[in-house]
Design an enzyme around this catalytic site. Structure first.
Site, PDB file in Angstrom:
ATOM      1  N   LEU A  25      -4.880 -14.643  -1.262  1.00  0.00           N
ATOM      2  CA  LEU A  25      -5.352 -15.103  -2.379  1.00  0.00           C
ATOM      3  C   LEU A  25      -5.267 -16.601  -2.633  1.00  0.00           C
ATOM      4  O   LEU A  25      -4.522 -17.095  -2.261  1.00  0.00           O
ATOM      5  CB  LEU A  25      -4.811 -14.474  -3.496  1.00  0.00           C
ATOM      6  CG  LEU A  25      -4.857 -14.617  -4.984  1.00  0.00           C
ATOM      7  CD1 LEU A  25      -6.526 -13.933  -5.089  1.00  0.00           C
ATOM      8  CD2 LEU A  25      -4.064 -14.054  -6.052  1.00  0.00           C
ATOM      9  N   SER A 405      -4.768 -14.591  -9.978  1.00  0.00           N
ATOM     10  CA  SER A 405      -3.172 -14.855  -9.799  1.00  0.00           C
ATOM     11  C   SER A 405      -2.858 -13.641  -9.157  1.00  0.00           C
ATOM     12  O   SER A 405      -3.280 -12.646  -8.948  1.00  0.00           O
ATOM     13  CB  SER A 405      -2.514 -15.118 -10.980  1.00  0.00           C
ATOM     14  OG  SER A 405      -2.770 -14.062 -12.159  1.00  0.00           O
ATOM     15  N   THR A 406      -1.490 -13.660  -8.879  1.00  0.00           N
ATOM     16  CA  THR A 406      -0.803 -12.240  -8.469  1.00  0.00           C
ATOM     17  C   THR A 406      -0.694 -12.338  -6.950  1.00  0.00           C
ATOM     18  O   THR A 406      -1.573 -12.786  -6.225  1.00  0.00           O
ATOM     19  CB  THR A 406      -1.410 -11.092  -9.076  1.00  0.00           C
ATOM     20  OG1 THR A 406      -1.437 -11.124 -10.609  1.00  0.00           O
ATOM     21  CG2 THR A 406      -0.549  -9.996  -8.864  1.00  0.00           C
ATOM     22  N   THR A 407       0.223 -11.342  -6.391  1.00  0.00           N
ATOM     23  CA  THR A 407       0.146 -11.243  -4.969  1.00  0.00           C
ATOM     24  C   THR A 407       0.828  -9.770  -5.114  1.00  0.00           C
ATOM     25  O   THR A 407       1.170  -9.131  -5.464  1.00  0.00           O
ATOM     26  CB  THR A 407       1.177 -12.118  -4.306  1.00  0.00           C
ATOM     27  OG1 THR A 407       1.104 -11.915  -2.822  1.00  0.00           O
ATOM     28  CG2 THR A 407       2.853 -11.756  -4.679  1.00  0.00           C
ATOM     29  N   THR A 424       3.949 -10.890  -9.820  1.00  0.00           N
ATOM     30  CA  THR A 424       3.310 -11.831 -10.446  1.00  0.00           C
ATOM     31  C   THR A 424       3.929 -12.876 -11.314  1.00  0.00           C
ATOM     32  O   THR A 424       5.083 -12.448 -11.635  1.00  0.00           O
ATOM     33  CB  THR A 424       1.937 -11.320 -11.292  1.00  0.00           C
ATOM     34  OG1 THR A 424       1.150 -12.550 -11.802  1.00  0.00           O
ATOM     35  CG2 THR A 424       2.278 -10.638 -12.340  1.00  0.00           C
TER      36      THR A 424
END
Length: 531
Positions: A25, A405-407, A424
């Protein structure tokens, strides 16, 4: 450092061939990439950063199970992707174990006691607080790790070792790290200049170290995760908040608990789904698939305009319902989740899709929101419900757009244990403030900016905000088939739905399903579609 790296790479090359298949990302202006795929006899680890995936591989190599490896990946991602997650963040995991047990751990953040609308009004409103310590909600990642440890086979000291090594010895900065740091440079320069490279963004190829985070991880490894909530780390955060006019206190941390829940179950064309429930995005995934099941998408193609139209309309309907009805079940008396994912309710919603034209965005919030309540007990037939006149509930207020955002990461071990884990800090770098080497989330922005009667996401102390994350395990004939999740903020739901349709309806392999272009449906503001 060279000897350490050589020894590690030799060990991996000789004893463990790791699978990397993950979305890397970056901000919207940067490409999504898929990393190379290798085979393994020990299991599979997928993550947005190969160094974090290697941390999981290292644990599997030492005899750990999928839970062990997932904990190691979670901690390592907080080091190598500090902009997307970390100890100051939150998340949700779904685990399907080889012995037949299934569990979900909700380690979403919670609003602190001082986070009230009265205090919010005095502070100038929610919009102005995005990069303020006041935007912080009590982090859940350490507590989530603590709950996951109950299913692990190795001690936390061993699982934290790869992350500690990365923080202490450093790692080479990659392009996403550099790009996100550049994108958030002003926020970091103002709030966490110590993170920057002598005041400048980090460039790809440079070596980044985080000794403060290494010390924090060592404290956790030695004292257990409750150190974060009750010990010296809690004291440190309390001091920071008091100095910087933040709202969180040690008492908020002391009262925080990660929650063990049952995964929400669903089916689509013979596949079985285990997803997280409210207040995150799992129910919406199932509700959308229930609608799509009424259309023979396999006769079309992924780029067929009719297929795209059907998916878009279905996702609009379920996104509107999610906005109206889904929230924290611990603090809301009425969350009609079972009705929302009912097959009968999906039949009612399918009737709203016009195959000849797109719905009018100006009518989305007044005429397209449904009422899943009559289907909550599982006995109602849609034909009986639609024949009754009923008041349609309006979607309240103005919805807020947020950046990507976030993974997410997934782990499967050789015994068949599977873990889907999403975490996140909300916006990239969260509030932009760093304490003890980790960044503080800004999840407060996921509550309503103003109180709205009946809203499940009105700001309330102790309440968990709603987000779209949706880690999941998909089975076929009782066997784990896919372990999935995605980053992407408001795009998470539509991304996962399209990946699933690509896999199941269009018979793509996983890499093709990920690479195929996506449409994103997010009813962001009243009368203003975002797709």
């Amino acid at each position: 450092a060279y000897e350490t790296e050589a020894r590690r790479m030799k060990s991996i090359a000789m004893r463990f061939l790791l699978t990397f298949l993950a979305l890397a990302l970056a901000p919207a202006a940067h490409a999504v990439t898929v990393s190379p795929v290798l085979q393994s006899r020990e299991g599979m680890v997928t993550a947005a950063n190969p160094l974090a995936a290697e941390a999981g591989a290292e644990i599997l190599e030492q005899g750990g199970n999928a839970i062990d490896a997932a904990i190691a990946v979670s901690l390592a991602l907080g080091v190598v992707e500090p902009y997307a997650s970390g100890l100051g963040g939150e998340g949700y995991l779904v685990a399907v174990l080889a012995d037949g047990r299934e569990t979900a751990i909700d380690f979403r953040s919670t609003a602190p006691a001082l986070a009230t609308y009265e205090n919010l009004a005095k502070a100038g409103g929610l919009r102005d607080l995005r990069y303020s310590p006041k935007a912080y909600c009590v982090a859940g990642v350490p507590a989530g790790i603590g709950k996951a440890l109950e299913m692990a086979s190795l001690p936390l000291e061993k699982l934290a070792a790869p992350a500690i090594r990365l923080a202490e010895e450093g790692f080479v900065v990659n392009e996403p790290f550099s790009a996100v740091t550049m994108d958030r440079w002003e926020v970091l320069y103002e709030n966490a200049p110590e993170f920057l490279n002598e005041g400048m963004p980090w460039s790809a190829g440079e070596t980044f170290r985080n000794p403060a985070l290494a010390r924090t991880l060592k404290r956790l490894a030695a004292g257990g995760v409750r150190v974060f909530y009750e010990g010296e780390l809690a004291d440190s955060l309390d001091r920071f908040m008091r100095r910087n006019a933040g709202w969180a206190r040690k008492s908020d941390l002391q009262s925080y608990r990660a929650l063990v829940r049952e995964p929400v179950k669903g089916r689509y064309r013979g596949y079985e789904f285990s997803v997280p429930g409210s207040p995150v995005g799992g129910p919406r995934i199932l509700a959308t698939l229930n609608i799509l099941e009424h259309f023979n998408l396999a006769l079309m193609g992924w780029d067929d305009p009719l297929a795209i139209h059907i998916m878009q309309e279905a996702m609009i309907l379920t996104a509107l319902d999610q906005r109206r009805w889904i929230g924290d079940p611990e603090t809301n008396a009425y969350i009609p989740e079972k009705g929302f994912i009912s097959k009968q309710y999906a039949r009612e919603r399918t009737m709203l899709i016009d195959l000849a034209r797109a719905s009018d965005p100006s009518l989305w919030h007044s005429e397209r929101v449904g009422d899943p309540g009559p289907y909550q007990d599982g006995t109602a037939r849609y034909v009986d419900v639609v024949l009754k006149a009923r008041r349609r509930a309006p979607v309240e207020g103005e919805l807020t757009d947020v950046p990507p955002s976030t993974t997410h990461f997934s782990v499967v071990d050789s015994k068949g244990n599977a873990v889907a884990w999403t975490q996140t800090v909300s916006s990239f770098f969260g509030t932009g403030h760093m304490v003890d080497g980790y960044f503080l989330n800004n999840e407060l922005g996921n509550f309503k900016a103003r109180p709205v009667e009946g809203s499940p996401i009105n700001l309330e102390p102790g309440r968990r905000p709603r987000t779209t994350i949706a880690p999941m395990v998909v089975k076929k004939d009782g066997q784990v088939r896919w372990v999935l999740g995605s980053p992407g903020s408001g795009r998470i739901g539509s991304t996962l739905i399209e990946i699933l349709v690509n896999l199941i309806d269009f018979d793509m392999d996983l890499e093709a399903a990920i690479r195929t272009p996506k449409l994103a449906v997010r009813p962001v503001r009243r009368g203003r579609p975002s797709a």
